[in-house]
Scaffold this motif. Structure first.
Motif, PDB file in Angstrom:
ATOM      1  N   LEU A 251      39.819  33.037  34.053  1.00  0.00           N
ATOM      2  CA  LEU A 251      39.191  34.359  33.988  1.00  0.00           C
ATOM      3  C   LEU A 251      39.926  35.107  34.916  1.00  0.00           C
ATOM      4  CD1 LEU A 251      36.625  36.059  32.829  1.00  0.00           C
ATOM      5  CD2 LEU A 251      35.436  35.217  35.125  1.00  0.00           C
ATOM      6  N   ILE A 252      40.276  36.452  34.535  1.00  0.00           N
ATOM      7  CA  ILE A 252      41.125  37.288  35.287  1.00  0.00           C
ATOM      8  C   ILE A 252      40.311  38.545  35.306  1.00  0.00           C
ATOM      9  CG2 ILE A 252      43.006  38.710  35.556  1.00  0.00           C
ATOM     10  CD1 ILE A 252      43.762  35.703  35.857  1.00  0.00           C
ATOM     11  N   ALA A 253      39.818  38.639  36.682  1.00  0.00           N
ATOM     12  CA  ALA A 253      38.674  39.779  36.929  1.00  0.00           C
ATOM     13  C   ALA A 253      39.409  40.800  37.694  1.00  0.00           C
ATOM     14  CB  ALA A 253      37.478  39.307  37.430  1.00  0.00           C
ATOM     15  N   GLY A 254      39.261  42.093  37.335  1.00  0.00           N
ATOM     16  CA  GLY A 254      39.714  43.369  38.008  1.00  0.00           C
ATOM     17  C   GLY A 254      39.927  44.421  37.271  1.00  0.00           C
ATOM     18  N   GLY A 255      40.520  45.370  37.644  1.00  0.00           N
ATOM     19  CA  GLY A 255      41.078  46.320  37.178  1.00  0.00           C
ATOM     20  C   GLY A 255      39.940  47.591  37.337  1.00  0.00           C
ATOM     21  N   SER A 256      40.476  48.879  37.376  1.00  0.00           N
ATOM     22  CA  SER A 256      39.617  50.168  37.401  1.00  0.00           C
ATOM     23  C   SER A 256      40.473  51.225  36.427  1.00  0.00           C
ATOM     24  CB  SER A 256      39.414  50.360  38.833  1.00  0.00           C
ATOM     25  OG  SER A 256      40.825  50.663  39.674  1.00  0.00           O
ATOM     26  N   TYR A 257      39.652  52.461  36.798  1.00  0.00           N
ATOM     27  CA  TYR A 257      40.377  53.558  36.097  1.00  0.00           C
ATOM     28  C   TYR A 257      42.059  53.685  36.370  1.00  0.00           C
ATOM     29  CZ  TYR A 257      41.010  57.985  33.870  1.00  0.00           C
ATOM     30  OH  TYR A 257      41.532  59.428  33.204  1.00  0.00           O
ATOM     31  N   GLY A 258      42.963  53.781  35.587  1.00  0.00           N
ATOM     32  CA  GLY A 258      44.290  54.130  35.885  1.00  0.00           C
ATOM     33  C   GLY A 258      44.715  52.728  36.303  1.00  0.00           C
ATOM     34  N   LYS A 259      44.183  51.542  36.683  1.00  0.00           N
ATOM     35  CA  LYS A 259      44.764  50.584  37.134  1.00  0.00           C
ATOM     36  C   LYS A 259      44.670  49.350  36.127  1.00  0.00           C
ATOM     37  CE  LYS A 259      44.611  52.198  41.800  1.00  0.00           C
ATOM     38  NZ  LYS A 259      44.078  51.970  43.216  1.00  0.00           N
ATOM     39  N   PRO A 317      34.785  29.169  32.796  1.00  0.00           N
ATOM     40  CA  PRO A 317      36.039  29.254  33.042  1.00  0.00           C
ATOM     41  C   PRO A 317      36.404  27.986  33.991  1.00  0.00           C
ATOM     42  CG  PRO A 317      35.104  31.149  34.238  1.00  0.00           C
ATOM     43  CD  PRO A 317      33.951  30.618  33.458  1.00  0.00           C
ATOM     44  N   SER A 318      37.516  27.650  34.353  1.00  0.00           N
ATOM     45  CA  SER A 318      38.036  26.626  34.995  1.00  0.00           C
ATOM     46  C   SER A 318      38.206  27.216  36.338  1.00  0.00           C
ATOM     47  CB  SER A 318      39.254  25.920  34.592  1.00  0.00           C
ATOM     48  OG  SER A 318      39.035  25.681  33.132  1.00  0.00           O
ATOM     49  N   VAL A 319      38.679  28.514  36.340  1.00  0.00           N
ATOM     50  CA  VAL A 319      39.200  28.986  37.657  1.00  0.00           C
ATOM     51  C   VAL A 319      39.092  30.586  37.442  1.00  0.00           C
ATOM     52  CG1 VAL A 319      41.364  29.164  36.717  1.00  0.00           C
ATOM     53  CG2 VAL A 319      41.137  29.452  38.950  1.00  0.00           C
ATOM     54  N   VAL A 320      38.930  31.405  38.484  1.00  0.00           N
ATOM     55  CA  VAL A 320      38.790  32.829  38.690  1.00  0.00           C
ATOM     56  C   VAL A 320      39.787  33.363  39.346  1.00  0.00           C
ATOM     57  CG1 VAL A 320      37.595  34.927  39.165  1.00  0.00           C
ATOM     58  CG2 VAL A 320      36.722  32.893  38.136  1.00  0.00           C
ATOM     59  N   GLY A 321      41.055  34.480  38.671  1.00  0.00           N
ATOM     60  CA  GLY A 321      41.769  35.093  39.545  1.00  0.00           C
ATOM     61  C   GLY A 321      41.309  36.443  39.571  1.00  0.00           C
ATOM     62  N   ILE A 322      41.103  37.102  40.907  1.00  0.00           N
ATOM     63  CA  ILE A 322      40.212  38.249  40.862  1.00  0.00           C
ATOM     64  C   ILE A 322      41.003  38.974  42.027  1.00  0.00           C
ATOM     65  CG2 ILE A 322      38.989  37.187  42.842  1.00  0.00           C
ATOM     66  CD1 ILE A 322      36.458  39.010  41.290  1.00  0.00           C
ATOM     67  N   GLY A 323      41.063  40.697  41.816  1.00  0.00           N
ATOM     68  CA  GLY A 323      41.130  41.307  42.909  1.00  0.00           C
ATOM     69  C   GLY A 323      42.315  42.800  42.411  1.00  0.00           C
ATOM     70  N   MET A 324      43.032  42.213  41.317  1.00  0.00           N
ATOM     71  CA  MET A 324      43.980  43.280  40.997  1.00  0.00           C
ATOM     72  C   MET A 324      43.549  44.591  40.616  1.00  0.00           C
ATOM     73  SD  MET A 324      44.156  39.844  40.425  1.00  0.00           S
ATOM     74  CE  MET A 324      43.415  39.705  38.662  1.00  0.00           C
ATOM     75  N   GLY A 325      44.117  45.942  41.181  1.00  0.00           N
ATOM     76  CA  GLY A 325      43.633  46.891  40.500  1.00  0.00           C
ATOM     77  C   GLY A 325      42.246  47.343  40.774  1.00  0.00           C
ATOM     78  N   MET A 326      41.283  46.355  41.503  1.00  0.00           N
ATOM     79  CA  MET A 326      39.719  46.389  41.375  1.00  0.00           C
ATOM     80  C   MET A 326      39.479  47.634  42.132  1.00  0.00           C
ATOM     81  SD  MET A 326      37.381  43.103  42.173  1.00  0.00           S
ATOM     82  CE  MET A 326      37.872  43.044  44.179  1.00  0.00           C
ATOM     83  N   GLY A 327      40.119  47.911  43.209  1.00  0.00           N
ATOM     84  CA  GLY A 327      39.773  49.314  44.125  1.00  0.00           C
ATOM     85  C   GLY A 327      38.805  48.823  45.149  1.00  0.00           C
ATOM     86  N   THR A 328      38.651  49.677  45.933  1.00  0.00           N
ATOM     87  CA  THR A 328      37.780  49.233  47.106  1.00  0.00           C
ATOM     88  C   THR A 328      36.451  50.317  47.291  1.00  0.00           C
ATOM     89  OG1 THR A 328      39.044  50.550  48.576  1.00  0.00           O
ATOM     90  CG2 THR A 328      39.490  47.994  48.380  1.00  0.00           C
ATOM     91  N   SER A 329      36.041  50.746  46.324  1.00  0.00           N
ATOM     92  CA  SER A 329      34.908  51.736  46.469  1.00  0.00           C
ATOM     93  C   SER A 329      33.684  51.000  46.900  1.00  0.00           C
ATOM     94  CB  SER A 329      34.260  52.156  45.048  1.00  0.00           C
ATOM     95  OG  SER A 329      33.955  51.574  44.231  1.00  0.00           O
TER      96      SER A 329
END
Length: 515
Positions: A251-259, A317-329
């Motif tokens: 599971l790949i979690a992340g992203g935000s507008y423009g990223k 999922p077996s694993v989560v990769g998280i943070g890419m393009g997520m933003g820090t709002s």
């Protein structure tokens, strides 16, 4: 390959001398002969001027012994003894007498002596200081070193560039030899691979001087150098009767507008790394992007239109990769915090996930054991604080890894995987990979390997190697400037295949003649 400290190398010397029942100068002779053989093989008697600058310790003794072999084979040499102390090692004096027996009289350099003239086509052998140096050279010796660096001659260093400490950071960068080539005894040194000091070595090669193999094998080191031989033992082959479920679900979690591009890169990299299934968890804005860009993956969205607001999913999922393009709002920080507090799955955390952790360190206690963190230098500084030099940085990373029971992938020219008290230095990768998105690719690779059942440590070591090797293969056709993160993903298949590629055998003279 183990990277031994200066103290461990000295102990190996002593054990070897005792076990073999030899004198220490015989071990020095063995080292000098290896140095000479290396030079003689390449020079074949060429009459270029060779300037040997020797200290008065054992490193200088190696240089003096080398000079004797060069003289015996007719080379054009000049020997200088940098007389920085009244103390001389026993083996230096033995070899000095042997050199004088051949009517070769070194020039002893003192603080008020004129510096010798060196032509740019000459060769300098640097044997001033060895691995025992623990203080900055005197000012006049520093001038000698600067004179050698400014000569534009080729500089060959014995064991380590003079002025460089083995197990601590330098106090003055102007007092270090800039080596074109280092012939390192038995093992390379950690300082060859660190950002602050690696630039003093263009190339290095290990010379085996026959130190006791039993001691070397049994001795644990703080750092290891990772190449193909080391990662081959980690590789997990595919099973004949395996299916996509056998190889895990990333599971790949992340992203935000423009990223959203970062999530695309990570998700694709997880697939190419071998994950059986990949799901991207993104804000609603990313749904069409991910479904269009990557038909092989599944996509889930949370309630937020442009950023993550609630990371919840009904899959396993077996694993989560998280943070890419997520933003820090504020909303994303709250979402990420809630996710960490309830998550039990293995994690790879990158980019904005790291930035949120660095500003909310109370969240670190929620990291599952063996979470992999992948900071670049600035993210690392925000996470652990500033450091004086690379050695202090590594000490701080080790303490952080131990405190939070996590692995830290310290990204750089030689990325270092730190697992508590141990560090693993990668040997693959190139300057072309200093481009947007390659970090996202690494996160995807690590996530994909974890999904397949690799342990966190094996996934980190193997993943960093594959990432760099893929970049090395890609750059052969793109050049440094045009390499992109997508090229790295596209060459992961070649990086895997390269693991089992046999090195090309050199063509023999007989084969040349028959052709």
């Amino acid at each position: 390959m183990k990277l031994y400290s200066a103290k461990q190398i000295y102990k190996a010397d002593q054990i070897s001398i005792k076990k073999e029942e030899i004198e220490s100068n015989e071990l020095m002779e063995r080292a000098a002969l290896q140095l000479f053989n290396w030079m003689h093989l390449r020079m074949q008697g060429a009459q270029v001027k060779i300037h040997l600058f020797c200290g008065i310790g054992n490193n200088g003794g190696d240089g003096i012994a080398l000079a004797r072999h060069l003289v015996d084979h007719g080379y054009n040499i000049e020997v200088y003894v940098v007389n920085y102390s009244e103390k001389r090692s026993k083996d230096f004096l033995i070899n000095l007498d042997r050199l004088k027996d051949r009517k070769v009289w070194p020039s002893f350099m003192n603080s008020d002596d004129q510096l010798p003239e060196i032509g740019r086509d000459d060769i300098i052998v640097d044997g001033i200081f060895g691995i025992g140096l623990n203080r900055t050279p005197d000012a006049w010796v520093a001038k000698v070193i600067q004179h050698l660096n400014n000569s534009q001659a080729f500089i060959l260093s014995i064991d380590i560039p003079s002025g460089l400490f083995t197990d601590q950071g330098p106090d003055d960068f102007d007092t270090i030899i800039q080596s074109n080539y280092v012939l390192s005894f038995q093992t390379p040194k950690l300082v060859f691979f660190l950002p602050e000091t690696g630039g003093f070595i263009e190339q290095w090669e290990v010379l085996d001087i026959g130190l006791d193999p039993e001691y070397l094998m049994q001795t644990e080191t703080e750092y290891e150098l990772i190449g193909k031989n080391e990662v081959l033992t980690l590789y997990k082959p595919r099973e004949k009767y395996g299916h996509k479920g056998t190889y895990g679900h990333s599971l790949i979690a992340g992203g935000s507008y423009g990223k959203m591009g970062s999530v695309c890169l990570s998700s694709k990299a997880a697939l190419y790394a071998g994950s059986g299934l990949v799901t991207s968890f993104v804000p609603k804005i990313g749904y069409s992007i991910l479904q269009t860009a990557l038909p092989e993956i599944m996509v889930m969205t949370d309630a937020g239109d442009n950023e993550l607001t609630d990371i919840k999913f009904d899959i396993e999922p077996s694993v989560v990769g998280i943070g890419m393009g997520m933003g820090t709002s504020d909303a994303t920080v709250k979402t990420f915090s809630e996710f960490l507090k309830h998550n039990k799955l293995p994690l790879v955390i990158d980019a904005d996930g790291l930035n949120i952790l660095s500003k909310n360190k109370e969240l670190l206690k929620y990291l599952p054991d063996n979470t992999i963190l992948t900071p670049h230098p600035k993210e690392l500084e925000r996470l652990i604080g500033s450091w004086k030099d690379d050695f202090e940085k590594l000490k701080m990373v080790k303490a952080f890894s131990k405190k939070y029971n996590c692995l830290v992938v310290v990204k750089g020219a030689h990325t270092i995987v730190v697992n508590k008290e141990k560090g693993y230095l990668n040997t693959t990768g190139n300057p072309g990979m200093a481009t947007a998105g390659t970090g996202d690719v690494l996160t995807g690779i690590l996530t994909g390997l974890l999904a397949q059942g690799y342990s966190a440590l094996d996934a980190a070591i193997f993943g960093v190697y594959l990432h760099g090797r893929s970049g090395d293969i890609a750059v052969e056709s793109t050049g440094f400037q045009s390499l992109t993160a997508s090229h790295v993903i596209e060459n992961l298949a070649n990086a895997y295949l390269d693991l089992f590629k046999m090195p090309e055998q050199p063509v023999t003279e007989e084969e040349n003649q028959s052709n």
